[in-house]
Design an enzyme around this catalytic site. Sequence first.
Site, PDB file in Angstrom:
ATOM      1  N   LYS A 222     -93.159   7.125 -20.353  1.00 19.46           N
ATOM      2  CA  LYS A 222     -91.861   6.976 -19.694  1.00 19.46           C
ATOM      3  C   LYS A 222     -91.790   5.595 -19.049  1.00 19.46           C
ATOM      4  O   LYS A 222     -92.519   5.311 -18.099  1.00 19.46           O
ATOM      5  CB  LYS A 222     -91.674   8.066 -18.640  1.00 19.46           C
ATOM      6  CG  LYS A 222     -90.445   7.871 -17.743  1.00 19.46           C
ATOM      7  CD  LYS A 222     -90.473   8.825 -16.560  1.00 19.46           C
ATOM      8  CE  LYS A 222     -89.376   8.497 -15.550  1.00 19.46           C
ATOM      9  NZ  LYS A 222     -89.455   9.362 -14.335  1.00 19.46           N
ATOM     10  N   ASP A 227     -85.116   3.324 -11.325  1.00 18.38           N
ATOM     11  CA  ASP A 227     -84.386   4.593 -11.366  1.00 18.38           C
ATOM     12  C   ASP A 227     -83.518   4.736 -10.121  1.00 18.38           C
ATOM     13  O   ASP A 227     -84.017   5.015  -9.037  1.00 18.38           O
ATOM     14  CB  ASP A 227     -85.373   5.759 -11.464  1.00 18.38           C
ATOM     15  CG  ASP A 227     -84.669   7.102 -11.540  1.00 18.38           C
ATOM     16  OD1 ASP A 227     -83.461   7.120 -11.865  1.00 18.38           O
ATOM     17  OD2 ASP A 227     -85.322   8.129 -11.286  1.00 18.38           O
ATOM     18  N   LYS A 234     -79.963   8.585  -5.860  1.00 24.69           N
ATOM     19  CA  LYS A 234     -81.024   8.792  -4.875  1.00 24.69           C
ATOM     20  C   LYS A 234     -80.591   8.219  -3.523  1.00 24.69           C
ATOM     21  O   LYS A 234     -79.846   7.238  -3.471  1.00 24.69           O
ATOM     22  CB  LYS A 234     -82.303   8.076  -5.312  1.00 24.69           C
ATOM     23  CG  LYS A 234     -82.961   8.627  -6.554  1.00 24.69           C
ATOM     24  CD  LYS A 234     -84.205   7.806  -6.890  1.00 24.69           C
ATOM     25  CE  LYS A 234     -84.857   8.268  -8.173  1.00 24.69           C
ATOM     26  NZ  LYS A 234     -85.504   9.582  -8.026  1.00 24.69           N
ATOM     27  N   ASP A 245     -91.258   3.632 -11.502  1.00 28.99           N
ATOM     28  CA  ASP A 245     -90.925   4.756 -12.371  1.00 28.99           C
ATOM     29  C   ASP A 245     -91.263   4.477 -13.831  1.00 28.99           C
ATOM     30  O   ASP A 245     -91.060   5.337 -14.678  1.00 28.99           O
ATOM     31  CB  ASP A 245     -89.446   5.111 -12.225  1.00 28.99           C
ATOM     32  CG  ASP A 245     -89.181   6.597 -12.413  1.00 28.99           C
ATOM     33  OD1 ASP A 245     -90.124   7.391 -12.211  1.00 28.99           O
ATOM     34  OD2 ASP A 245     -88.054   6.974 -12.761  1.00 28.99           O
ATOM     35  N   ASP A 304     -80.627  12.457 -12.433  1.00 25.26           N
ATOM     36  CA  ASP A 304     -81.890  11.944 -11.899  1.00 25.26           C
ATOM     37  C   ASP A 304     -83.098  12.602 -12.567  1.00 25.26           C
ATOM     38  O   ASP A 304     -84.229  12.243 -12.275  1.00 25.26           O
ATOM     39  CB  ASP A 304     -81.942  12.159 -10.385  1.00 25.26           C
ATOM     40  CG  ASP A 304     -83.030  11.334  -9.716  1.00 25.26           C
ATOM     41  OD1 ASP A 304     -83.451  10.312 -10.308  1.00 25.26           O
ATOM     42  OD2 ASP A 304     -83.471  11.703  -8.609  1.00 25.26           O
ATOM     43  N   GLU A 306     -84.035  12.126 -15.583  1.00 27.50           N
ATOM     44  CA  GLU A 306     -83.880  11.312 -16.794  1.00 27.50           C
ATOM     45  C   GLU A 306     -85.191  11.092 -17.531  1.00 27.50           C
ATOM     46  O   GLU A 306     -85.204  10.842 -18.734  1.00 27.50           O
ATOM     47  CB  GLU A 306     -83.259   9.958 -16.441  1.00 27.50           C
ATOM     48  CG  GLU A 306     -84.207   8.859 -16.000  1.00 27.50           C
ATOM     49  CD  GLU A 306     -84.967   9.172 -14.705  1.00 27.50           C
ATOM     50  OE1 GLU A 306     -86.068   8.638 -14.522  1.00 27.50           O
ATOM     51  OE2 GLU A 306     -84.450   9.952 -13.876  1.00 27.50           O
ATOM     52  N   ARG A 308     -87.569  13.110 -18.459  1.00 25.29           N
ATOM     53  CA  ARG A 308     -87.818  14.085 -19.530  1.00 25.29           C
ATOM     54  C   ARG A 308     -86.917  13.816 -20.734  1.00 25.29           C
ATOM     55  O   ARG A 308     -87.265  14.144 -21.859  1.00 25.29           O
ATOM     56  CB  ARG A 308     -87.638  15.497 -18.985  1.00 25.29           C
ATOM     57  CG  ARG A 308     -86.240  15.851 -18.540  1.00 25.29           C
ATOM     58  CD  ARG A 308     -86.218  17.030 -17.575  1.00 25.29           C
ATOM     59  NE  ARG A 308     -86.803  16.665 -16.298  1.00 25.29           N
ATOM     60  CZ  ARG A 308     -86.928  17.519 -15.270  1.00 25.29           C
ATOM     61  NH1 ARG A 308     -86.520  18.768 -15.397  1.00 25.29           N
ATOM     62  NH2 ARG A 308     -87.474  17.127 -14.135  1.00 25.29           N
TER      63      ARG A 308
END
Length: 459
Positions: A222, A227, A234, A245, A304, A306, A308
């Site tokens: 990932k 993010d 957030k 991230d 949020d 995202e 996965r």
Amino acid sequence: MLPCFAAPGATALTLHAVTPEGLAAWTSRHPAGEFVTAAGFAAKSGELLLLPAGHGLGGAVVGLGDGAPSAWSFGGLATTLPAGTVWQIEGTAEPSRAVLGWGLGAYRYSRFRAAPRDPACLLPPPDTEAAQREVEAVWQVRDLINDPANILGPEELAETVAMLGAEHGAAVQRVSGEALERAYPTVAAVGRGSARPPLVADLTWAGSTAGADAPLVALCGKGVCFDTGGYDLKPAAGMLRMKKDMGGAAVALGLARLVMQADLPVRLRLLIGAVENSIGAHAMRPLDVVRTRKGMTVEIGNTDAEGRLVLCDLLAEADTQTPALLMDFATLTGAARVALGPDLVALFAQDDGIAAEILASGDEAEDPVWRMPLWPGYGSWLDSQVADLANVSAKPHAGAVVAALFLQRFVSSDRCWAHFDLYAWNDSPRPGRPEGGEATGLRAAFRAIARRFGTLTRA
């Protein structure tokens, strides 16, 4: 060679490594024994005492503490021994742990600000080249995670993969634009809101002794370079560390580097989804429905969640090649951190054998991993009334388990698959682990791969 390691032949002072049990015998035979006793040295783990010689420095003694040898006994030495001095170790039965701890403790992120001092240098003992390579890989991973998002975006992350490939004779393809929309539609959906376009970096390599039928190891990372949370924005405090991230991609990249440097007899595929999750005119919205590479549709319950979505397309593609081992790495859920804290990587695996190997390798490498359940009873929590599944559950529980169950939908049931939900950060400095980006899970994963497909045996 890293600046914390001295070249062969360098003149070095002696660093004596001593356990509490062996301290009395050591002081009885060493010329500085009375001085060490008078100073109250107790050989606690990492305890350091400089030894005099005439009007100068004659050496040093470091404590190993009780129990099993630990790399962290050496983790503070590069920054506490006098700057620029060179040392050779005497008295440790596991020199590779000394090299690992010394090297990891010497790291400082210095792209924009010089380190406050030069490190003390270690003359690496013979046969510790593998430990030195692990240190170098961790330094690269930490640098990538520590880079601010304005410096490391999707393009720069993909370029890092390309440079790694060029260094090791691997082939690297970049998938972007319309090709990305067709081949990796959920990766494209996550990155659509950013001015910096999303892409997938795809590296393939084979060891020098790996034929066409050699086992395939597939790694997916990932790479969300920043993010915001998207429209499910957030809070400010939650966004402060979101440059990290992409930590899963950094760890996967470091792992690929170690596999290639060790020339393991495998075929390797590394897939990195490099994106930025931003708010914009084209960003995905809550309750949008996106189509995945596998053909399943996903309702976006939360923008949020995202990571996965980035991973599911990568896993689906890797799975089609029937890899002997499939691993993915992601800073995926806060729930894993609530359960396990920052140090323990949450491991999900549908194969008990590889899970046991990773756990044992993590213990051996002082890179701890904890297995979590792929509990099928929670699978229905991902049901959607308008799509094949949702990307989140409406329930407040078991967030890390539910995320892993989502990813499992994109992996064959008989696949040897391991999912690492990691933190990739040290909140505070400790010996060998400076504050900032961290390669959590890297050494555990590499040792498990090397043990399964190479010649590494358990210590």
